[in-house]
Design a protein around this motif. Structure first.
Motif, short mmCIF file in Angstrom:
data_model
loop_
_atom_site.label_atom_id
_atom_site.label_comp_id
_atom_site.label_asym_id
_atom_site.label_seq_id
_atom_site.Cartn_x
_atom_site.Cartn_y
_atom_site.Cartn_z
N GLY A 151 0.72 -1.05 -0.03
CA GLY A 151 -0.10 -0.03 -0.03
C GLY A 151 0.83 1.16 0.02
N ALA A 152 0.17 2.38 -0.13
CA ALA A 152 0.81 3.74 0.02
C ALA A 152 0.41 4.59 1.10
N SER A 153 1.29 5.34 1.49
CA SER A 153 0.93 6.17 2.72
C SER A 153 1.10 7.62 2.26
N HIS A 154 0.28 8.55 2.58
CA HIS A 154 0.47 10.03 2.43
C HIS A 154 1.48 10.58 3.53
N HIS A 155 1.56 9.66 4.40
CA HIS A 155 2.74 10.31 5.82
C HIS A 155 4.10 10.12 5.23
#
Length: 214
Positions: A151-155
């Protein structure tokens, strides 16, 4: 543009280690407030470390499923710049102390969903990915597996777990973190830092940054 990877030296238990880390170029030091940890620090020592640090070196206070009163006591006595939560704390609890916080994501189970963690802790300043399994403490020296993060994180991503002077450059190349967090990889013994290894670790991070910018 060249980006500098930030560095946190965690598990500090002595004032002299904190000062050396700061002088060597660390951006932050970590103080562990988990009684079961061999790197746990008492309140008086933590406050003394805080008072001794030069400007622009941040203090991070680490907790794992602590009672609210315990966190509040540290916030009052030590005035950490950031809080770091390693347990099952929910986002409301983490955000309730008037300090920015980091939330740890355990990758030692072989699977760490960054998208889910990012959604669950939207107010976190960053996600810290560590190599330990769920329910375990940090500082284990277990690296994050190459295929554990999904997955991808915006953090921003802070990478911990198994980092040493001889492994950090490869880990940076693989994960491209905003910051790296080291504890056992620069120690003589739990909580006792080795100045030569601290300096070498910081030098290796700078070298890896230069190579990535070429």
């Amino acid at each position: 543009m060249h980006r500098r990877t930030r560095i946190k030296i965690c598990g500090i238990t002595r004032r002299e280690d904190a000062l050396f880390a700061a002088e060597a170029g660390a951006d932050a030091i970590g103080l562990v407030f988990v009684e079961a940890s061999p790197r746990a620090v008492d309140m008086d020592t933590a406050a003394a470390v805080r008072r001794s640090l030069p400007p622009f070196v941040q203090v991070v206070a680490l907790f794992m499923d602590a009672q609210r009163a315990a966190v509040e006591g540290v916030v009052r006595a030590v005035a950490p710049d950031l809080l770091q939560f390693h347990g099952r704390e929910d986002a409301r609890f983490c955000a309730s102390f008037g300090r920015p916080y980091l939330k740890t994501v355990a990758a030692g189970d072989g699977y760490a969903d960054l998208s889910a963690a990012s959604a669950a802790y939207p107010d976190a300043m960053a996600l810290l990915v560590d190599g330990h399994a769920s329910g375990e403490m940090g500082g284990s020296g277990k690296p994050v597996a190459s295929d554990a993060l999904v997955g991808a994180s915006h953090h921003p991503l802070v990478l911990a777990g198994g980092l040493r002077p001889d492994t950090v450059a490869a880990a940076m190349q693989q994960f491209r973190p905003w910051a790296v967090d080291v504890s056992s990889g620069v120690e003589h013994a739990p909580g006792i830092k080795d100045p030569a290894r601290v300096a070498q670790f910081i030098s290796e991070v700078a070298r890896a940054d230069e190579q990535q910018s070429e």
